[in-house]
Design a protein around this motif. Structure first.
Motif, mmCIF file in Angstrom:
data_model
loop_
_atom_site.group_PDB
_atom_site.id
_atom_site.type_symbol
_atom_site.label_atom_id
_atom_site.label_comp_id
_atom_site.label_asym_id
_atom_site.label_seq_id
_atom_site.Cartn_x
_atom_site.Cartn_y
_atom_site.Cartn_z
ATOM 1 N N VAL A 99 -0.304 13.411 6.824
ATOM 2 C CA VAL A 99 -0.150 13.179 8.433
ATOM 3 C C VAL A 99 -0.708 14.430 9.150
ATOM 4 O O VAL A 99 -1.404 14.510 9.980
ATOM 5 N N SER A 100 0.353 15.519 8.731
ATOM 6 C CA SER A 100 0.044 16.770 9.108
ATOM 7 C C SER A 100 -1.428 17.352 9.119
ATOM 8 O O SER A 100 -2.071 17.849 10.017
ATOM 9 N N TYR A 101 -2.129 17.222 7.969
ATOM 10 C CA TYR A 101 -3.338 17.506 7.467
ATOM 11 C C TYR A 101 -4.324 16.815 8.477
ATOM 12 O O TYR A 101 -5.364 17.450 8.928
ATOM 13 N N ASP A 102 -4.124 15.595 8.313
ATOM 14 C CA ASP A 102 -5.179 14.765 9.262
ATOM 15 C C ASP A 102 -5.263 15.275 10.785
ATOM 16 O O ASP A 102 -6.369 15.307 11.557
ATOM 17 N N MET A 574 0.437 12.219 17.898
ATOM 18 C CA MET A 574 -0.582 12.179 16.725
ATOM 19 C C MET A 574 -1.863 11.239 17.362
ATOM 20 O O MET A 574 -1.684 10.265 18.110
ATOM 21 N N PRO A 575 -3.015 11.443 16.743
ATOM 22 C CA PRO A 575 -4.364 10.296 17.206
ATOM 23 C C PRO A 575 -3.843 9.048 16.490
ATOM 24 O O PRO A 575 -3.133 8.822 15.628
ATOM 25 N N ARG A 581 -1.952 4.413 10.212
ATOM 26 C CA ARG A 581 -1.855 4.819 8.803
ATOM 27 C C ARG A 581 -0.135 4.874 8.547
ATOM 28 O O ARG A 581 0.540 4.439 7.559
ATOM 29 N N LYS A 582 0.372 5.843 9.386
ATOM 30 C CA LYS A 582 1.866 6.135 9.031
ATOM 31 C C LYS A 582 2.606 4.961 9.403
ATOM 32 O O LYS A 582 3.693 4.712 8.435
ATOM 33 N N MET A 583 2.596 4.324 10.345
ATOM 34 C CA MET A 583 3.421 3.124 10.697
ATOM 35 C C MET A 583 3.040 1.768 9.635
ATOM 36 O O MET A 583 4.227 1.180 9.317
#
Length: 591
Positions: A99-102, A574-575, A581-583
């Motif tokens: 997530v952080s990378y993206d 975040m975008p 994707r996270k959810m």
């Protein structure tokens, strides 16, 4: 043979399980160190961000962030960080690190892409920019602290740098004039009185004299005298001449050559710039046309809801006549003093507090206050939230402009406004993000309009669940606020991609919501000043509501609204594609 196949099957399953369990669950320390280094370097580059976050190390610095040298340094900074990020193998990272990378990768790419449009040629406008921020910081009531002698000296150093920034702003705007990258004339006429407001004959009359009036009692008489003299000198020799110079330039040189058109598509590279701004603000790949069509659909849906309220209260005229009734009936103007208005907002806070506990397990530690907007910017300001500091030493503040309490209309959507700007909107989202020390700092202090404004608008839709909107006029106000965000999709794209004029946009807004001509004008001119920003609210809120509905269906009785909200807020802005994707991963874990 059967046993052999069974054994092979078990072995394959074991290998697959081992492969899955080898997926890292902890954050990568090298990546964390890289993110920390980036954040520290960023604060040095953008010290006003540090001040806003309550980090006082760079409170004496004010870089000339619109100069060619600064922009070249910025380009190199983002390029270097993007290259360094790509030395990490994304597929070998934990879910949190992915997530952080993206988020980080997208941020570097978007920042670099934006540099090609020379937005420094329009360094400020009537809605935001350093000349306005500087007044807030220097008033003594903003993020810049005035508690110690060093704090007072830090500000004086920033003042001396402001003079150079003002000269560069004028040089850049001249470059804009030469290349036809200029503001609409209708905005420039609003900027001139803003500059004039900060030009005074006597230093004691200045907004920037505020910190001297509230100087701490424990300063020695010598320190008080020295700082008083220094502040008077700075106001007379640096601040007032800079604002006067900006005002004179805008009036005498810039306004006569400002453009008559409304949309950014009328400047060189304008269409490409608008497409970029749409992508930046919505964090999606939606085209302006898609967004425009969504706006038309939402406007029609909300109008039908408004018709129902009109019938409920027994109003027999048209919807337009109902809007006029809401604007003009004296019973909707009950307030006499600014304190009456502030008390009404405090009562909304008290009303929702019991129900908040069922919707949120995690709530902010950061204190919260409701304040009237400062006089110098009240006339052209909207209600807004100013974030608190991460350590809680400065509260989050909900600012309400009240130029005249007797003209404050209760049907303007006070309940929905509070849910959006204050609690649980911006105050919960920003404070929880800043307070989460498990996040890399660049995430703790990041901002994406589609997520942040989308969340705040989604919070308006929680009104009924929170015990509000029981009065049909307050519900009408909430519908008005929702309509406002739907109208924005139509007029923002209309202005900047479909040749809609300022006047047509004002009329469309007034035709579809109960707003005064002055209010509609201020809003439309805001969208002209910051193209694309107004799209982020509705696009974000629609995505959040879509995700909530999806998980309610997928999870059935396993769905918890509090758990959904907690997960949504946990990792900060975040975008929207990264968010989904996270959810989705969260929903899988709940299953």
């Amino acid at each position: 043979m059967h046993r052999l196949i069974l054994a092979i099957s078990l072995l394959v399953s074991l290998m697959m399980y081992t492969s899955c369990t080898n997926q890292p669950t902890e954050r990568n320390p090298e990546l964390a160190a890289f993110f920390d280094t980036y954040f520290e370097e960023r604060l040095k580059l953008f010290p006003l961000e540090a001040t806003t976050q309550g980090d006082n190390r760079y409170n004496d610095q004010l870089p000339n962030d619109i100069s060619a040298e600064f922009i070249a340094n910025t380009r190199q900074f983002f390029t270097n960080n993007l290259q360094q990020l790509q030395t990490f193998d994304r597929e070998r990272l934990s879910d949190e690190d992915k997530v952080s990378y993206d988020i980080f990768k997208r941020e570097m790419e978007v920042q670099l892409e934006g540099l090609k449009f020379h937005q420094e040629y329009i360094p400020f406008q009537q809605f935001w920019g350093l000349p306005l921020t500087f007044g807030q910081l220097g008033s003594g009531a903003g993020a810049q602290p005035f508690k110690t002698v060093k704090d007072y000296e830090d500000w004086l150093k920033r003042v001396s740098a402001f003079k150079a920034w003002g000269d560069t702003a004028i040089a850049n705007m001249r470059q804009g004039l030469a290349t036809n990258l200029v503001l609409p004339a209708s905005l420039v006429v609003k900027m001139i009185p803003q500059m004039n407001e900060l030009v005074v004959n006597e230093p004691v009359q200045s907004l920037f004299y505020g910190p001297i009036k509230t100087m701490p009692a424990d300063f020695s008489p010598e320190e008080k005298n020295r700082l008083t003299a220094a502040y008077k000198k700075a106001i007379q020799e640096d601040i007032v001449p800079t604002y006067r110079k900006l005002s004179d330039f805008l009036k005498n040189e810039y306004l006569p050559k400002a453009r008559a058109s409304s949309g950014i598509d009328m400047v060189p590279q304008g269409s490409a710039l608008y497409t970029y701004l749409v992508k930046t603000w919505t964090t999606t790949d939606k085209t302006p046309e898609e967004i425009y069509q969504t706006g038309l659909t939402e406007v029609a849906r909300i109008r039908s809801e408004m018709e129902k309220v009109k019938q409920q209260v027994g109003f027999t005229g048209t919807l337009d006549e109902f809007f006029t009734h809401l604007k003009n009936d004296p019973k909707f103007y009950p307030y006499k003093t600014p304190e009456d208005v502030l008390d009404a907002f405090r009562s909304i806070q008290a009303k929702i507090e019991p129900n908040l506990k069922t919707m949120f397990t995690k709530t902010p530690k950061t204190p919260f206050e409701i304040r009237q907007t400062e006089k110098f910017r009240e006339a052209s300001a909207s209600a807004e939230y100013n974030q608190g500091s991460a350590d809680g030493s400065r509260p989050g503040i909900f600012y309400v402009p009240i130029p005249d309490a007797a003209k404050f209309n209760i049907t303007s959507g006070m309940e929905s406004l509070f849910l959006h700007e204050a609690i649980p909107g911006h105050h919960y989202q920003i404070s929880l993000q800043q307070e989460n020390t498990n996040l890399p700092k660049f995430q703790r202090f990041s901002w994406y309009g589609a997520y942040g404004e989308g969340w705040a608008l989604y919070c308006e839709s929680l009104g009924i669940e929170l015990g509000l909107y029981t009065d049909p006029y307050q519900y009408m106000g909430a519908l008005g606020d929702e309509m406002h965000r739907a109208v924005r999709l139509v007029v923002d794209v209309g202005l900047h991609a479909k040749k809609m004029t300022r006047e047509q946009a004002i009329k469309y807004m007034m035709d579809n919501e109960p707003i005064s001509e002055d209010g509609a004008t201020a809003e439309i001119e805001r969208y002209m000043a910051i193209p694309g920003q107004a799209l982020s609210y509705k696009i974000g809120a629609l995505k959040i509501r879509e995700l909530r509905s999806k998980y309610e269906q997928q999870l059935g009785n396993k769905f918890s609204l509090a758990a959904f909200h907690d997960e949504f807020l946990k990792d900060g802005c975040m975008p929207l594609d990264v968010l989904e994707r996270k959810m989705d991963a969260w929903a899988e874990r709940v299953k």
